[in-house]
Enzyme design. Structure first.
Site, PDB file in Angstrom:
ATOM      1  N   HIS A 184      38.343  38.115  32.345  1.00  0.00           N
ATOM      2  CA  HIS A 184      38.062  36.955  33.175  1.00  0.00           C
ATOM      3  C   HIS A 184      37.508  37.341  34.540  1.00  0.00           C
ATOM      4  CE1 HIS A 184      38.273  32.977  34.843  1.00  0.00           C
ATOM      5  NE2 HIS A 184      39.078  33.383  35.795  1.00  0.00           N
ATOM      6  N   CYS A 185      37.810  38.532  35.030  1.00  0.00           N
ATOM      7  CA  CYS A 185      37.518  38.843  36.432  1.00  0.00           C
ATOM      8  C   CYS A 185      36.221  39.611  36.676  1.00  0.00           C
ATOM      9  CB  CYS A 185      38.691  39.622  37.034  1.00  0.00           C
ATOM     10  SG  CYS A 185      40.193  38.634  37.193  1.00  0.00           S
ATOM     11  N   ILE A 186      36.091  40.784  36.045  1.00  0.00           N
ATOM     12  CA  ILE A 186      34.995  41.677  36.432  1.00  0.00           C
ATOM     13  C   ILE A 186      33.609  41.081  36.171  1.00  0.00           C
ATOM     14  CG2 ILE A 186      34.029  44.000  36.180  1.00  0.00           C
ATOM     15  CD1 ILE A 186      36.770  44.981  35.451  1.00  0.00           C
TER      16      ILE A 186
END
Length: 442
Positions: free
Chosen positions: A273-275
């Protein structure tokens, strides 16, 4: 109620923690507070998740059955889909998605709608904390105005607001939620003190920073750092391959240096979800202040193009077998974005599926952690697709096998025996290839 009274209730563990969003961030957070004896109530619009928690049925594989059973049998923990009960919690921790829209810009829909719902039930003395990844300024410029407008209360006077970014690494046995230091920024000193005191009950360390926008910037910086370094090794992989050099051997050797080098490994693209998302949150915000983000955008371009490189290597591999990609059967090993979890958020495997299908290939996947693809926001067309059976007969029926995620459960020695066209994006076949069989690294 005074701040000292709130702090006293935290110390006595009568301060109820409310967690909004019971996914990969919210559920471990619920468990972490529960283990320390804090009363917890979880909120989610997904009734299935609520029912699973209350009945002890696992829905995130790596978190395990034992945890779910203990939550279900606890008299200080429950889950509900009734958001009219938001006023029962003393703190509300928002763990909701912050994806990108089709223009690769922040989609704050989930945060905005959740905040509006909270504002309708907000009462005096509650603490509201956003944990979702976002751009600097979100808490002050978006969250607080919505809360104040909907409730008629004043932040810093009637209720408290803070920001503390999640730092989950799903499936990491060394660092669960309780063992990862918590960065905290508050809207004023009282909010900071209250939020830190709450996290101190369950987290190994709190790291207070000067304000909410600094805490928001910390989260982006952590993941942009990873994105840029992954882009570098991805670019090196392509360059060294053209020179006949194995990038993994280079990185292994470079990693023996005890200072000045941090090893990152290449892959088929970014996932989680983040990078893949965080850099775009900063580049979007940077445009508001007329600041370029050339380095960050270049890294994003390199990482985004990695699936195309995998396709090119597949074409080359099939060419050695006198086959075309158009009409070939391709099996993708691993749908999760990282090894040994069932988390498929932003997985590059989905992009590979799309590209192979565009080239006329028939595509299937094998993943022991994801037997069936659940509906997702970005890839609804694959919902219901089932994982392939792991057997010699089935594996041999594919013209090419592409290792997209290197789960430990996958038997790579069997794969080496059963397939004569393997494209390895993770160096998973390093120890498994037999009889000099060629494995195409991508």
């Amino acid at each position: 109620m005074s701040l000292s009274d709130q702090l006293d209730r935290i110390n006595k563990k009568t301060f109820k923690v409310g967690i909004i969003g019971l996914g990969y961030v919210g559920l471990p957070l619920m468990w972490t507070f529960h283990k320390k004896g804090m009363p917890v109530i979880g909120y989610d619009i997904d009734q299935d998740k609520v029912d699973n928690i209350n009945s002890g049925k696992p829905y995130i594989k790596h978190l395990g059955k034992e945890m779910m059973e203990k939550l279900a049998n606890s008299d200080i923990c429950e889950a509900t889909s009734n958001f009219e009960r938001l006023d029962e919690a003393d703190a509300l921790l928002m763990c909701v998605p912050t994806p990108l829209n089709h223009h690769r810009e922040p989609d704050m829909t989930y945060v905005e709608e959740t905040t509006k719902t909270v504002s309708e039930q907000l009462r005096k003395d509650q603490l509201v904390i956003l944990e979702s990844t976002t751009y600097p300024g979100t808490t002050e410029d978006l969250i607080i105005p919505i809360l104040e407008k909907g409730s008629g209360l004043k932040a810093g006077e009637d209720f408290y607001v803070a920001y503390s970014p999640e730092r989950e690494d799903p499936g990491n046995p060394d660092f669960n939620t309780s063992k990862i230091p918590k960065v905290v920024g508050g809207h004023g000193n009282d909010a900071l003190m209250l939020a830190c005191a709450l996290y101190d009950t369950a987290i190994v360390q709190t790291v207070p920073v000067s304000d909410t926008k600094t805490a928001e910037a910390v989260k982006l910086t952590e993941n942009i750092f990873r994105s840029v370094n992954i882009a570098m090794v991805n670019e090196l992989k392509v360059i060294y391959a053209a020179m006949g050099i194995d990038v993994h051997e280079v990185l292994d050797a470079a990693g023996t240096k005890p200072f000045g080098f941090m090893k990152f490994t290449p892959g088929p693209g970014l996932g989680g979800h983040c990078i893949p998302i965080d850099p775009f949150y900063l580049t979007w915000k940077a445009r508001e202040v007329n600041q370029p983000t050339r380095f960050i955008e270049l890294a994003g371009e390199i990482n985004t193009n990695m699936p195309k490189y995998v396709i090119q290597r597949t074409l080359e591999a099939l060419n050695t077998k006198k086959k075309a990609l158009n009409g070939s059967k391709v099996l993708l090993i691993g749908l999760a974005y990282k090894p040994n979890v069932d988390d498929d958020r932003e997985s590059p495997t989905y992009k590979l599926m799309e590209l192979y299908e565009e080239m006329g290939a028939e595509v299937s996947y094998y993943d022991p952690y994801i037997p069936v693809i659940k509906p997702t926001r970005e890839h609804a067309e694959y919902a219901g697709k089932e994982s392939e059976e792991w057997s010699e007969e089935r594996i041999k029926s594919y013209d090419a096998v592409v290792i997209a995620t290197n789960h430990n459960e996958t038997n790579y020695r069997e794969l080496a025996k059963w397939s004569d066209c393997i494209i390895d994006t993770r160096n998973a076949m390093k120890e498994a290839s037999q009889n000099g069989k060629q494995v195409f690294k991508a």
